[in-house]
Design an enzyme around this catalytic site. Structure first.
Site, PDB file in Angstrom:
ATOM      1  CB  SER A 139       5.950   8.576   0.306  1.00 58.97           C
ATOM      2  OG  SER A 139       4.760   7.880   0.102  1.00 58.97           O
ATOM      3  CB  THR A 140       9.651  10.335   2.846  1.00 58.99           C
ATOM      4  OG1 THR A 140       9.026   9.594   3.897  1.00 58.99           O
ATOM      5  CG2 THR A 140       8.719  11.419   2.374  1.00 58.99           C
ATOM      6  N   GLY A 165       8.723  -1.295   2.736  1.00 53.53           N
ATOM      7  CA  GLY A 165       7.741  -0.219   2.829  1.00 53.53           C
ATOM      8  C   GLY A 165       8.442   1.070   3.200  1.00 53.53           C
ATOM      9  CB  ALA A 217      -3.200   0.256   8.846  1.00 54.63           C
ATOM     10  NE  ARG A 260      -1.076   6.685   3.202  1.00 51.57           N
ATOM     11  CZ  ARG A 260       0.201   6.390   3.065  1.00 51.57           C
ATOM     12  NH1 ARG A 260       0.690   6.138   1.883  1.00 51.57           N
ATOM     13  NH2 ARG A 260       1.004   6.349   4.091  1.00 51.57           N
ATOM     14  CD  GLU A 266      -4.433 -10.543   4.474  1.00 48.88           C
ATOM     15  OE1 GLU A 266      -5.237 -10.507   5.414  1.00 48.88           O
ATOM     16  OE2 GLU A 266      -3.966 -11.593   4.000  1.00 48.88           O
ATOM     17  CG  ASP A 314      10.089   6.924   6.931  1.00 43.74           C
ATOM     18  OD1 ASP A 314      11.043   6.149   6.780  1.00 43.74           O
ATOM     19  OD2 ASP A 314      10.081   8.083   6.501  1.00 43.74           O
ATOM     20  N   GLY A 315       6.341   4.482   7.821  1.00 44.29           N
ATOM     21  CA  GLY A 315       5.216   3.985   8.610  1.00 44.29           C
ATOM     22  C   GLY A 315       5.297   2.484   8.813  1.00 44.29           C
ATOM     23  CG  PHE A 375      -1.758   1.130   1.458  1.00 42.41           C
ATOM     24  CD1 PHE A 375      -2.869   1.345   0.661  1.00 42.41           C
ATOM     25  CD2 PHE A 375      -1.470   2.037   2.463  1.00 42.41           C
ATOM     26  CE1 PHE A 375      -3.665   2.459   0.877  1.00 42.41           C
ATOM     27  CE2 PHE A 375      -2.272   3.140   2.678  1.00 42.41           C
ATOM     28  CZ  PHE A 375      -3.366   3.352   1.879  1.00 42.41           C
TER      29      PHE A 375
HETATM   30  N1  LIG Z   1      -2.135  -3.563   3.425  1.00 44.41           N
HETATM   31  C1  LIG Z   1      -2.232  -2.337   3.909  1.00 44.41           C
HETATM   32  N2  LIG Z   1      -3.308  -1.591   3.655  1.00 44.41           N
HETATM   33  C2  LIG Z   1      -3.409  -0.350   4.127  1.00 44.41           C
HETATM   34  N3  LIG Z   1      -2.474   0.245   4.887  1.00 44.41           N
HETATM   35  C3  LIG Z   1      -1.383  -0.450   5.173  1.00 44.41           C
HETATM   36  C4  LIG Z   1      -1.206  -1.768   4.706  1.00 44.41           C
HETATM   37  N4  LIG Z   1      -0.014  -2.217   5.148  1.00 44.41           N
HETATM   38  C5  LIG Z   1       0.509  -1.218   5.879  1.00 44.41           C
HETATM   39  N5  LIG Z   1      -0.293  -0.159   5.900  1.00 44.41           N
HETATM   40  C6  LIG Z   1      -0.086   1.149   6.524  1.00 44.41           C
HETATM   41  O1  LIG Z   1       0.313   2.063   5.527  1.00 44.41           O
HETATM   42  C7  LIG Z   1       0.982   3.123   6.140  1.00 44.41           C
HETATM   43  C8  LIG Z   1       1.937   3.777   5.192  1.00 44.41           C
HETATM   44  O2  LIG Z   1       2.862   2.859   4.740  1.00 44.41           O
HETATM   45  P1  LIG Z   1       4.378   3.216   4.433  1.00 44.41           P
HETATM   46  O3  LIG Z   1       4.993   3.980   5.515  1.00 44.41           O
HETATM   47  O4  LIG Z   1       5.034   1.940   4.088  1.00 44.41           O
HETATM   48  O5  LIG Z   1       4.288   4.120   3.114  1.00 44.41           O
HETATM   49  P2  LIG Z   1       4.359   5.678   2.946  1.00 44.41           P
HETATM   50  O6  LIG Z   1       3.600   6.360   4.037  1.00 44.41           O
HETATM   51  O7  LIG Z   1       3.932   5.978   1.573  1.00 44.41           O
HETATM   52  O8  LIG Z   1       5.881   5.999   3.053  1.00 44.41           O
HETATM   53  P3  LIG Z   1       6.640   7.021   4.025  1.00 44.41           P
HETATM   54  O9  LIG Z   1       6.197   6.683   5.414  1.00 44.41           O
HETATM   55  O10 LIG Z   1       8.084   6.750   3.786  1.00 44.41           O
HETATM   56  O11 LIG Z   1       6.216   8.382   3.609  1.00 44.41           O
HETATM   57  C9  LIG Z   1       1.652   2.526   7.322  1.00 44.41           C
HETATM   58  O12 LIG Z   1       1.425   3.335   8.428  1.00 44.41           O
HETATM   59  C10 LIG Z   1       1.013   1.157   7.515  1.00 44.41           C
HETATM   60  O13 LIG Z   1       0.479   1.036   8.805  1.00 44.41           O
END
Ligand SMILES: Nc1ncnc2c1ncn2[C@@H]1O[C@H](COP(=O)(O)OP(=O)(O)OP(=O)(O)O)[C@@H](O)[C@H]1O
Length: 629
Positions: free
Chosen positions: A310-311, A265, A242, A374, A240, A267-268, A209
């Site tokens: 993303s970051t 993935g 968060a 997003r 599947e 940072d989250g 995601f």
């Molecule tokens: N299958 C999923 N469906 C929806 N959300 C998810 C799933 N798996 C993880 N997540 C949640 O998605 C959120 C964002 O994911 P992630 O940090 O990997 O990407 P991002 O936010 O695009 O990148 P960054 O944090 O580097 O900006 C996380 O907080 C995580 O809890």
């Protein structure tokens, strides 16, 4: 972390045993390179002797420099690209030398080549034809060599690219017969098996995601081939929802079966893994995470970070690049980088753990808003940042800070936190500092009474806005300033070190400031103002700047904000002339006369250096007796 807005938080520094891929200095910076590696363990020092880059060599196979030659395990002439070369493997390195001085290996400098054993990814018997490696595409390697072709084996190793990127390079040696080939493969594999820091089995969580939603492809196309070449087996879980990974780690995962956890993935996702792993470790050890008094037990598993968000801040911070192949190779060779972890508590309950950033106010609002966008992809941070900035929110809070007293520490040094407070982790794997409400406490709290005030709209007459009153007890008392012939002695400037306060007298108002109502008020010295005389405002920030804005004095440095600093509010207030906007002010050498104010002020190092990120920004306002500013 928007919820951090209204918390009274304690921060505990916690050094877990989690190890993630470590940053590598750019090979152009030879000095940094050497210093960095010299600070590491024996394996890395050994690697240094072999792999220290020579200036101007560019990115190629590391050349053998000065080295203590360990005993050879196997040595024989083999063929590389149809040319004969002498190949030798020892416990430390695989070397090959062109048999004639004039022979050049394409893409490499002529002469001897050396790959440290610790940087060999794997070795396999291969079909006798040259195969080219490309990042993301894995060459076809036959498990059983085609006997109709010449026997050969392929060694995969870490190759250095630009901007801290690693790539999986390989070299294929052709042998005269199959028994020689088997012998070479067996010998190299034996040496690899002696490297105990390498993971054998990993638990991988893929977030499909995050970022551009390419987590699954990134793992399958770029990471899995590297793991398979290194004979690492991986159990992959595609999340599947968060917090799927966090909950799985916390409750179900059989962690004893794995050597590490990998998150694919952003940072989250990394945060999920960290929370799951730390929570599980504390649960298994019977440690109450909610209590800030408890010393946390370090995690025994390493965390690998494959960037697919993303970051990817944490990946940049640890690996030095957001490249999946680089991260996978760091995991394969067993690199590690211990990290400090913050735990944030509120009302005797754990809120969050934090590693790279703990946001308050503006950051929290940006993140909250960006989550709703997003669909914009990584650009959502820019959009939300600009939007939140333009809303002109003010964030109230009180920050007590940790004055840094010692030299720069490292999570690897197993020393106590620099604040010098107590706490020790059981087992000796790391240290925990249990900062209490004391002088060395880092504390963030909202306005103690009442809701956070909302800034009124701007008024046309530029009169100052009423500011909230914040009284935060517990700020350390300021030391008395030393004087020399009636003049205060300023301690020598040391970047990053906390400064004691020195009295500072505000300068006379500038000429031609205009006759606006606010300016007239500031210019008047009011000897009847309340507060103890001789205020000493003490703060850890050494780069302060005093300026006027909306007829209020603002002390500010580089990060964070603190309004109505208690030391200012409780001190001797005044409204003597304030300097002009954005004009840095140096400390003056007289104690403040009654009716004026004293502030610590340091010139911001405009060109000489960057301010420490630990600095706190102070924004102080001064109230007249009647409540006006
Ligand atoms: N299958 C999923 N469906 C929806 N959300 C998810 C799933 N798996 C993880 N997540 C949640 O998605 C959120 C964002 O994911 P992630 O940090 O990997 O990407 P991002 O936010 O695009 O990148 P960054 O944090 O580097 O900006 C996380 O907080 C995580 O809890």
């Amino acid at each position: 972390m928007s919820e951090g807005k209204n918390v009274d938080a304690l921060f505990l520094l916690y050094v877990p045993h989690n190890r993630v891929a470590s940053p590598r200095p750019h090979r152009d910076d030879a000095t940094t390179h050497i210093r960095f590696r010299a600070a590491r363990g024996d394996a890395h020092n050994r690697r240094l002797r072999y792999a220290a880059p020579r200036p101007g060599l560019g990115s190629g196979t590391p050349r053998c420099g000065r080295m203590e030659r360990p005993p050879r395990l196997l040595s024989s002439p083999l063929w590389l690209h149809g040319r004969r070369c002498d190949v030798c493997v020892s416990g430390a390195a695989l070397t090959w030398t062109a048999a004639t001085g004039r022979t050049r290996i394409p893409g490499r400098a002529a002469g001897s080549h050396c790959v440290p054993v610790c940087e060999i990814v794997g070795v396999q018997e291969a079909a006798g034809r040259s195969q080219k490696s490309e990042p993301g595409r894995w060459p076809r390697v036959l498990q059983k060599p085609d006997k109709s072709q010449q026997p050969a084996f392929t060694v995969s190793y870490v190759g250095r690219g630009r901007q801290h990127r690693w790539r999986c390079s390989e070299v294929t040696f052709h042998c005269a017969d199959w028994s020689t080939c088997h012998q070479w493969v067996q010998t190299i594999q034996e040496q690899l098996s002696l490297l105990t820091n390498r993971p054998k089995r990993l638990l991988v969580y893929v977030n499909p995601f995050g970022g551009k939603q390419r987590g699954r492809q990134i793992y399958e196309q770029k990471v899995a081939p590297v793991f398979s070449r290194a004979a690492i087996s991986a159990d992959v879980i595609v999340t599947e929802r968060a917090n799927h990974a966090r909950d799985h780690l916390k409750t179900e995962a059989e962690l004893k079966e794995y050597d590490g956890v990998v998150c694919v993935g952003g940072d989250g996702m990394f945060s999920e893994i960290v929370h799951g792993l730390i929570s599980r470790t504390q649960l298994d050890s019977g440690v109450d995470q909610d209590s800030p008094e408890e010393t946390l037990v370090p995690c025994s598993l390493r965390i690998g970070i494959i960037p697919a968000g993303s970051t990817d801040c944490i990946c940049y911070a640890t690996v030095g690049a957001n490249d999946p192949v680089t991260s996978a190779l760091h995991i394969v060779v067993g690199d590690c980088q211990p990290l400090d972890v913050c735990s944030v508590h509120h009302d005797d309950a754990l809120l969050r753990y934090s590693l790279s950033l703990l946001g308050y106010g503006f950051y929290g609002d940006v993140l909250t808003d960006s989550e709703k966008k997003r669909w914009m992809g990584p650009a959502r941070y820019d959009f939300s940042g600009l939007k939140t900035f333009l809303t002109h929110h003010q964030y109230e809070g009180t920050v007590s800070y940790l004055p840094a007293t010692g030299s720069v520490g490292s999570p690897r040094d197993r020393m106590k936190c620099r604040s010098g407070t107590k706490g020790r982790v059981a087992g000796g794997e790391g240290e925990v500092c249990g900062h209490k409400c004391c002088e060395h406490e880092l504390r963030l709290s909202p306005q103690p009474q009442g809701p956070v005030p909302v800034r009124p709209p701007l008024r046309r007459d530029h009169r100052p806005h009423p500011r909230p009153q914040v009284l935060a007890p517990g700020l350390p008392a300021a030391p008395a300033a030393s004087h020399q012939q009636g003049r205060p002695v300023r301690p020598p400037f040391r970047g990053g070190a906390p400064r004691a306060a020195l009295p500072l007298r505000a300068p006379a108002p500038r000429r031609g400031l205009g006759a606006g109502p606010a300016r007239r008020r500031e210019g008047a010295v009011r000897p009847d103002l309340p507060g103890p005389p001789g205020l000493r405002l003490r703060c850890a920030a050494q780069h302060l700047e005093l300026r006027r804005r909306d007829a209020a004095a603002h002390l500010h440095t580089s990060a964070g904000s603190l309004q109505d600093h208690p030391a200012v509010r409780e001190g001797h207030r005044g409204a003597a002339g304030l300097p002009g906007p954005r004009r840095p002010l140096r400390g003056v050498d007289q104690p403040p006369p009654p009716g004026s104010f004293s502030l610590v002020a340091r010139r911001r190092p405009a060109r000489t250096g960057t301010a420490s990120p630990a600095l706190v920004r102070f924004s102080a306002s001064f109230l007249a007796k009647d409540g006006r500013r």
